[in-house]
Design an enzyme around this catalytic site. Structure first.
Site, PDB file in Angstrom:
ATOM      1  N   SER A   8       0.849  -1.190   0.000  1.00  0.00           N
ATOM      2  CA  SER A   8       0.000   0.000   0.000  1.00  0.00           C
ATOM      3  C   SER A   8       0.882   1.236   0.000  1.00  0.00           C
ATOM      4  O   SER A   8       1.706   1.415   0.900  1.00  0.00           O
ATOM      5  CB  SER A   8      -0.891   0.016   1.243  1.00  0.00           C
ATOM      6  OG  SER A   8      -1.390   1.324   1.435  1.00  0.00           O
ATOM      7  N   HIS A  31      -1.310  -1.438  -4.175  1.00  0.00           N
ATOM      8  CA  HIS A  31      -2.569  -1.112  -3.488  1.00  0.00           C
ATOM      9  C   HIS A  31      -2.671   0.406  -3.321  1.00  0.00           C
ATOM     10  O   HIS A  31      -1.788   1.039  -2.744  1.00  0.00           O
ATOM     11  CB  HIS A  31      -2.584  -1.809  -2.130  1.00  0.00           C
ATOM     12  CG  HIS A  31      -3.862  -1.704  -1.377  1.00  0.00           C
ATOM     13  ND1 HIS A  31      -4.964  -2.488  -1.651  1.00  0.00           N
ATOM     14  CD2 HIS A  31      -4.227  -0.908  -0.344  1.00  0.00           C
ATOM     15  CE1 HIS A  31      -5.940  -2.186  -0.816  1.00  0.00           C
ATOM     16  NE2 HIS A  31      -5.521  -1.220  -0.012  1.00  0.00           N
ATOM     17  N   ASP A  33      -4.906   3.430  -1.884  1.00  0.00           N
ATOM     18  CA  ASP A  33      -5.965   3.743  -0.916  1.00  0.00           C
ATOM     19  C   ASP A  33      -6.571   5.108  -1.206  1.00  0.00           C
ATOM     20  O   ASP A  33      -5.950   6.146  -0.952  1.00  0.00           O
ATOM     21  CB  ASP A  33      -5.385   3.733   0.504  1.00  0.00           C
ATOM     22  CG  ASP A  33      -5.110   2.333   0.993  1.00  0.00           C
ATOM     23  OD1 ASP A  33      -6.038   1.510   0.963  1.00  0.00           O
ATOM     24  OD2 ASP A  33      -3.963   2.060   1.407  1.00  0.00           O
ATOM     25  N   MET A  35      -9.230   7.825  -0.215  1.00  0.00           N
ATOM     26  CA  MET A  35     -10.023   8.232   0.967  1.00  0.00           C
ATOM     27  C   MET A  35     -10.602   9.624   0.736  1.00  0.00           C
ATOM     28  O   MET A  35      -9.940  10.484   0.155  1.00  0.00           O
ATOM     29  CB  MET A  35      -9.137   8.272   2.209  1.00  0.00           C
ATOM     30  CG  MET A  35      -8.394   6.988   2.487  1.00  0.00           C
ATOM     31  SD  MET A  35      -7.539   7.088   4.063  1.00  0.00           S
ATOM     32  CE  MET A  35      -6.649   5.521   4.031  1.00  0.00           C
ATOM     33  N   HIS A  64      -8.470   0.634  -3.660  1.00  0.00           N
ATOM     34  CA  HIS A  64      -9.339   0.418  -2.493  1.00  0.00           C
ATOM     35  C   HIS A  64     -10.038   1.732  -2.179  1.00  0.00           C
ATOM     36  O   HIS A  64      -9.411   2.672  -1.693  1.00  0.00           O
ATOM     37  CB  HIS A  64      -8.453  -0.047  -1.320  1.00  0.00           C
ATOM     38  CG  HIS A  64      -9.184  -0.229  -0.027  1.00  0.00           C
ATOM     39  ND1 HIS A  64      -8.527  -0.336   1.190  1.00  0.00           N
ATOM     40  CD2 HIS A  64     -10.501  -0.328   0.262  1.00  0.00           C
ATOM     41  CE1 HIS A  64      -9.409  -0.494   2.149  1.00  0.00           C
ATOM     42  NE2 HIS A  64     -10.618  -0.482   1.625  1.00  0.00           N
ATOM     43  N   MET A  66     -12.174   3.969  -0.091  1.00  0.00           N
ATOM     44  CA  MET A  66     -12.769   4.228   1.229  1.00  0.00           C
ATOM     45  C   MET A  66     -13.517   5.548   1.122  1.00  0.00           C
ATOM     46  O   MET A  66     -13.081   6.588   1.622  1.00  0.00           O
ATOM     47  CB  MET A  66     -11.668   4.259   2.290  1.00  0.00           C
ATOM     48  CG  MET A  66     -11.164   2.861   2.637  1.00  0.00           C
ATOM     49  SD  MET A  66      -9.545   2.880   3.405  1.00  0.00           S
ATOM     50  CE  MET A  66      -8.543   3.022   1.923  1.00  0.00           C
ATOM     51  N   MET A 135     -11.094  -6.102   6.056  1.00  0.00           N
ATOM     52  CA  MET A 135     -10.241  -5.123   6.742  1.00  0.00           C
ATOM     53  C   MET A 135      -9.831  -5.677   8.099  1.00  0.00           C
ATOM     54  O   MET A 135     -10.673  -6.107   8.894  1.00  0.00           O
ATOM     55  CB  MET A 135     -10.990  -3.797   6.941  1.00  0.00           C
ATOM     56  CG  MET A 135     -11.179  -2.961   5.682  1.00  0.00           C
ATOM     57  SD  MET A 135      -9.640  -2.493   4.860  1.00  0.00           S
ATOM     58  CE  MET A 135      -8.809  -1.525   6.121  1.00  0.00           C
ATOM     59  N   GLY A 142      -2.638   4.055   8.019  1.00  0.00           N
ATOM     60  CA  GLY A 142      -1.654   2.989   8.076  1.00  0.00           C
ATOM     61  C   GLY A 142      -1.081   2.887   9.477  1.00  0.00           C
ATOM     62  O   GLY A 142      -1.343   3.730  10.340  1.00  0.00           O
ATOM     63  N   ASP A 173      -6.145  -6.503   4.833  1.00  0.00           N
ATOM     64  CA  ASP A 173      -5.536  -5.170   4.736  1.00  0.00           C
ATOM     65  C   ASP A 173      -5.519  -4.531   6.117  1.00  0.00           C
ATOM     66  O   ASP A 173      -6.565  -4.282   6.700  1.00  0.00           O
ATOM     67  CB  ASP A 173      -6.383  -4.335   3.761  1.00  0.00           C
ATOM     68  CG  ASP A 173      -5.855  -2.930   3.548  1.00  0.00           C
ATOM     69  OD1 ASP A 173      -4.762  -2.603   4.038  1.00  0.00           O
ATOM     70  OD2 ASP A 173      -6.559  -2.144   2.866  1.00  0.00           O
ATOM     71  N   SER A 196       2.996  -0.154   6.034  1.00  0.00           N
ATOM     72  CA  SER A 196       4.169   0.229   6.814  1.00  0.00           C
ATOM     73  C   SER A 196       5.228  -0.859   6.866  1.00  0.00           C
ATOM     74  O   SER A 196       6.423  -0.556   6.889  1.00  0.00           O
ATOM     75  CB  SER A 196       3.758   0.685   8.222  1.00  0.00           C
ATOM     76  OG  SER A 196       2.739  -0.101   8.718  1.00  0.00           O
TER      77      SER A 196
HETATM   78  C1  DX5 Z   1      -5.988   1.553   5.813  1.00  0.00           C
HETATM   79  C2  DX5 Z   1      -5.596   1.182   4.424  1.00  0.00           C
HETATM   80  C3  DX5 Z   1      -4.466   0.241   4.339  1.00  0.00           C
HETATM   81  C4  DX5 Z   1      -3.180   0.772   4.936  1.00  0.00           C
HETATM   82  C5  DX5 Z   1      -2.467  -0.411   5.512  1.00  0.00           C
HETATM   83  O1  DX5 Z   1      -7.194   2.209   5.795  1.00  0.00           O
HETATM   84  O2  DX5 Z   1      -6.690   0.594   3.741  1.00  0.00           O
HETATM   85  O3  DX5 Z   1      -4.256  -0.200   2.998  1.00  0.00           O
HETATM   86  O4  DX5 Z   1      -2.336   1.380   4.024  1.00  0.00           O
HETATM   87  O5  DX5 Z   1      -1.352   0.052   6.179  1.00  0.00           O
HETATM   88  P1  DX5 Z   1      -0.563  -0.872   7.230  1.00  0.00           P
HETATM   89  O6  DX5 Z   1      -0.036  -2.042   6.473  1.00  0.00           O
HETATM   90  O7  DX5 Z   1       0.503   0.029   7.746  1.00  0.00           O
HETATM   91  O8  DX5 Z   1      -1.550  -1.278   8.279  1.00  0.00           O
HETATM   92 ZN    ZN Z   2      -6.333  -0.374   1.765  1.00  0.00          ZN
END
Ligand code: DX5
Ligand code: ZN
Length: 220
Positions: A8, A31, A33, A35, A64, A66, A135, A142, A173, A196
């Protein structure tokens, strides 16, 4: 079992995304994200970023969403060339209709559920989807810790996928690292998003290889 590692870029350096994508060339998909500050309390990027990222990486983009009102916005990401477009069950009006529209455009259709959302109501709808995202943290940020109580959903999904004779990716995820990836794989996941642990852990290629090795060592 085919294992996919999807880093991600939420945790990548946003000022140098082309360079960051170059660090993860051994990944399976990227990936992305998206938002909107409404569905989740965080804001990232939109369709133009998906188009721009695609120009600088050969890897397929796993988007993804959100966001609120995916029925309105998700098809645009498929038209922008996303390989897969995953929207949230909690935000969708007509999830089946939206999945069919995404597939018609040529994208894989994905359904995501937050940690507190039950999967049972969606099991009979699985033939409409190409992937399901469980999820394993609350969406939005993250670097959070893996929520173990989400694991039974993967068992239910794996059982339904087998019973219905489907070929659907089961994705997790949030909080995925060398330890939790084993837990998720044993529970039934085959596709792993890691932010991360890939981008903050030193050499990204080494981190991706370590995640693959952790799953392979426990495969049965
Ligand atoms: C959170 C995201 C994830 C995020 C995961 O809302 O959908 O994709 O980047 O990050 P880590 O691996 O650090 O939990
Ligand atoms: Zn995600």
């Amino acid at each position: 079992m085919t294992v996919r590692i999807n880093p991600s870029i939420l945790t990548a350096d946003f000022a140098n995304l082309e360079r960051e994508l170059g660090r993860i060339s051994s990944a399976d998909l990227v990936h992305v994200d998206v938002m909107d500050n409404h569905f989740v309390p965080n804001l990232t990027f939109g369709q133009r970023m998906v188009e721009a990222l695609q120009r600088v990486t050969p890897l397929p983009l796993d988007v993804h969403l959100m966001i609120d009102d995916p029925d309105r916005w998700a098809p645009g990401y498929a038209e922008a060339g996303a390989y897969s477009v995953t929207f949230h069950a909690e935000a969708a009006g007509d999830a089946v209709d939206l999945a069919r529209r995404l597939r018609d455009i040529g994208a894989r259709a994905g359904l995501a559920v937050k940690p507190g959302t039950r999967i049972e109501p969606y099991l009979e709808l699985l033939p409409e989807f190409d992937q399901v995202l469980v999820m394993t943290v609350e969406p939005g940020f993250g670097g959070q810790s893996f929520i173990r109580s989400t694991m039974p959903k993967l068992g239910l999904l794996r059982e339904a996928v087998t019973r219905l004779g489907l070929d659907i990716w089961l994705q997790v995820d949030g909080g995925i690292n060398e330890e939790t990836i084993v837990t998720a794989a044993e529970a039934g996941a085959d596709t792993f998003v890691a932010g991360s642990s890939v981008f903050n852990g030193g050499e990204a290629a080494v981190q991706i290889a370590a995640l693959r090795a952790a799953v392979a060592a426990h495969a049965h």
